[in-house]
Design an enzyme around this catalytic site. Structure first.
Site, PDB file in Angstrom:
ATOM      1  N   GLU A  17      30.747   0.045 -30.484  1.00  0.00           N
ATOM      2  CA  GLU A  17      30.850  -0.774 -29.267  1.00  0.00           C
ATOM      3  C   GLU A  17      30.241  -2.146 -29.504  1.00  0.00           C
ATOM      4  O   GLU A  17      29.349  -2.303 -30.345  1.00  0.00           O
ATOM      5  CB  GLU A  17      30.085  -0.079 -28.129  1.00  0.00           C
ATOM      6  CG  GLU A  17      30.957   0.540 -27.057  1.00  0.00           C
ATOM      7  CD  GLU A  17      31.674  -0.461 -26.163  1.00  0.00           C
ATOM      8  OE1 GLU A  17      31.930  -1.609 -26.580  1.00  0.00           O
ATOM      9  OE2 GLU A  17      31.988  -0.080 -25.028  1.00  0.00           O
ATOM     10  N   ASP A  18      30.700  -3.121 -28.738  1.00  0.00           N
ATOM     11  CA  ASP A  18      30.079  -4.443 -28.807  1.00  0.00           C
ATOM     12  C   ASP A  18      28.780  -4.490 -28.002  1.00  0.00           C
ATOM     13  O   ASP A  18      27.767  -4.973 -28.460  1.00  0.00           O
ATOM     14  CB  ASP A  18      31.053  -5.547 -28.338  1.00  0.00           C
ATOM     15  CG  ASP A  18      31.700  -5.246 -26.979  1.00  0.00           C
ATOM     16  OD1 ASP A  18      31.425  -4.181 -26.387  1.00  0.00           O
ATOM     17  OD2 ASP A  18      32.486  -6.089 -26.514  1.00  0.00           O
ATOM     18  N   LYS A  67      38.463  -4.795 -26.788  1.00  0.00           N
ATOM     19  CA  LYS A  67      38.710  -5.603 -27.984  1.00  0.00           C
ATOM     20  C   LYS A  67      37.408  -6.119 -28.574  1.00  0.00           C
ATOM     21  O   LYS A  67      37.353  -6.560 -29.708  1.00  0.00           O
ATOM     22  CB  LYS A  67      39.588  -6.820 -27.617  1.00  0.00           C
ATOM     23  CG  LYS A  67      40.930  -6.457 -27.040  1.00  0.00           C
ATOM     24  CD  LYS A  67      41.675  -7.784 -26.692  1.00  0.00           C
ATOM     25  CE  LYS A  67      42.318  -7.644 -25.353  1.00  0.00           C
ATOM     26  NZ  LYS A  67      42.903  -8.907 -24.877  1.00  0.00           N
ATOM     27  N   PHE A  71      24.728 -12.963 -19.642  1.00  0.00           N
ATOM     28  CA  PHE A  71      26.104 -12.768 -20.090  1.00  0.00           C
ATOM     29  C   PHE A  71      26.310 -13.498 -21.408  1.00  0.00           C
ATOM     30  O   PHE A  71      26.089 -14.705 -21.501  1.00  0.00           O
ATOM     31  CB  PHE A  71      27.111 -13.248 -19.045  1.00  0.00           C
ATOM     32  CG  PHE A  71      28.477 -12.713 -19.307  1.00  0.00           C
ATOM     33  CD1 PHE A  71      28.843 -11.461 -18.838  1.00  0.00           C
ATOM     34  CD2 PHE A  71      29.383 -13.438 -20.066  1.00  0.00           C
ATOM     35  CE1 PHE A  71      30.104 -10.938 -19.115  1.00  0.00           C
ATOM     36  CE2 PHE A  71      30.644 -12.922 -20.349  1.00  0.00           C
ATOM     37  CZ  PHE A  71      31.001 -11.669 -19.866  1.00  0.00           C
ATOM     38  N   ASP A  89      26.221  -2.245 -21.283  1.00  0.00           N
ATOM     39  CA  ASP A  89      25.649  -2.957 -20.143  1.00  0.00           C
ATOM     40  C   ASP A  89      25.286  -1.935 -19.072  1.00  0.00           C
ATOM     41  O   ASP A  89      24.197  -1.369 -19.090  1.00  0.00           O
ATOM     42  CB  ASP A  89      26.668  -4.000 -19.671  1.00  0.00           C
ATOM     43  CG  ASP A  89      26.144  -4.878 -18.549  1.00  0.00           C
ATOM     44  OD1 ASP A  89      24.959  -4.779 -18.228  1.00  0.00           O
ATOM     45  OD2 ASP A  89      26.935  -5.657 -17.991  1.00  0.00           O
TER      46      ASP A  89
HETATM   47  P1  IMP Z   1      29.476  -1.360 -19.271  1.00  0.00           P
HETATM   48  O1  IMP Z   1      30.562  -0.391 -18.904  1.00  0.00           O
HETATM   49  O2  IMP Z   1      28.906  -2.038 -18.059  1.00  0.00           O
HETATM   50  O3  IMP Z   1      28.416  -0.784 -20.166  1.00  0.00           O
HETATM   51  O4  IMP Z   1      30.170  -2.557 -19.990  1.00  0.00           O
HETATM   52  C1  IMP Z   1      30.587  -2.488 -21.248  1.00  0.00           C
HETATM   53  C2  IMP Z   1      31.668  -3.509 -21.516  1.00  0.00           C
HETATM   54  O5  IMP Z   1      31.586  -4.651 -20.654  1.00  0.00           O
HETATM   55  C3  IMP Z   1      31.491  -4.030 -22.911  1.00  0.00           C
HETATM   56  O6  IMP Z   1      32.205  -3.245 -23.834  1.00  0.00           O
HETATM   57  C4  IMP Z   1      31.997  -5.449 -22.792  1.00  0.00           C
HETATM   58  O7  IMP Z   1      33.378  -5.486 -23.034  1.00  0.00           O
HETATM   59  C5  IMP Z   1      31.732  -5.851 -21.365  1.00  0.00           C
HETATM   60  N1  IMP Z   1      30.477  -6.643 -21.259  1.00  0.00           N
HETATM   61  C6  IMP Z   1      29.293  -6.255 -20.735  1.00  0.00           C
HETATM   62  N2  IMP Z   1      28.373  -7.212 -20.820  1.00  0.00           N
HETATM   63  C7  IMP Z   1      28.984  -8.265 -21.422  1.00  0.00           C
HETATM   64  C8  IMP Z   1      28.538  -9.581 -21.827  1.00  0.00           C
HETATM   65  O8  IMP Z   1      27.372 -10.011 -21.658  1.00  0.00           O
HETATM   66  N3  IMP Z   1      29.471 -10.354 -22.422  1.00  0.00           N
HETATM   67  C9  IMP Z   1      30.752  -9.953 -22.659  1.00  0.00           C
HETATM   68  N4  IMP Z   1      31.188  -8.742 -22.327  1.00  0.00           N
HETATM   69  C10 IMP Z   1      30.321  -7.896 -21.698  1.00  0.00           C
HETATM   70 MG    MG Z   2      34.046  -3.953 -24.793  1.00  0.00          MG
END
Ligand code: IMP
Ligand code: MG
Length: 174
Positions: free
Chosen positions: A97-98, A42, A151, A101
């Site tokens: 994407e937002d 979302k 975060f 990470d």
């Molecule tokens: P990844 O799979 O570790 O790259 O994570 C991606 C997803 O984790 C993002 O689409 C976010 O929904 C969530 N996420 C990662 N870091 C943060 C953060 O600092 N704040 C909020 N959501 C995060």
């Molecule tokens: Mg996300």
């Protein structure tokens, strides 16, 4: 409440200016083409809403749910829930994407979408946290801001479903 507080990292003005710049380069790079934006639910909805209103090219929008996080810690497995109303085949696809990470969500998304044979698959992420990267070699095509390994919440991003409504992007200090 349990000592949590927020520190502004990116103001609404900084975000708005950067989103316009991203929209401008996307509009230039896809000139003459029609774009299918796939918004990752979302967290990316607020970004998507601002981005599309600054694009100068025809766009379609679709959504995919992706979840891997419980609180601040990634569980490492990614669940995808596509909600597509049109075919991805032969389309110019841009994932919206937002935040990237660990890169695991992105890897799951590209594996899934590549099988649907788009003409082209690129990634636009508002935030990039490269220090946490586990999935190597992820170079997003469009990045709003590269941020430190903190975060963050706000502008669509949540902590256990809270804080999405904030207009600034803030570090959640616990
Ligand atoms: P990844 O799979 O570790 O790259 O994570 C991606 C997803 O984790 C993002 O689409 C976010 O929904 C969530 N996420 C990662 N870091 C943060 C953060 O600092 N704040 C909020 N959501 C995060
Ligand atoms: Mg996300």
């Amino acid at each position: 409440m349990n000592g949590e507080h927020l520190e502004v990292l990116l103001t609404r003005e900084q975000i708005s200016e950067r989103v316009k710049e991203l929209a401008e380069s996307i509009s230039q790079n896809y000139e003459g083409k029609e774009l299918l934006l796939i918004c990752v639910l979302k967290g990316a909805v607020v970004f998507l809403a601002d981005l599309i209103r600054n694009l100068r090219i025809p766009t379609q929008v679709d959504f995919i749910g992706a979840s891997s996080y419980a609180g601040e810690t990634s569980r490492g497995e990614v669940n995808l829930a596509p909600l597509f109303s049109s075919s991805v085949h032969d389309k110019e696809v841009l994932i919206v994407e937002d935040i990237i990470d660990s890169g695991l969500t992105y890897r799951a998304l590209t594996n899934y979408l590549a099988r649907l044979e788009p003409a082209n698959l690129r990634l636009c992420t508002l935030l990039n946290k490269p220090s946490q990267r586990r999935a190597e070699l992820i170079k997003p095509d469009y990045v709003g801001f590269t941020i430190p390994d903190k975060f963050v919440v706000g502008y669509g991003l949540d902590y256990n479903e809270r804080y999405r409504e904030l207009q600034d992007i803030c570090v959640l200090v616990t």
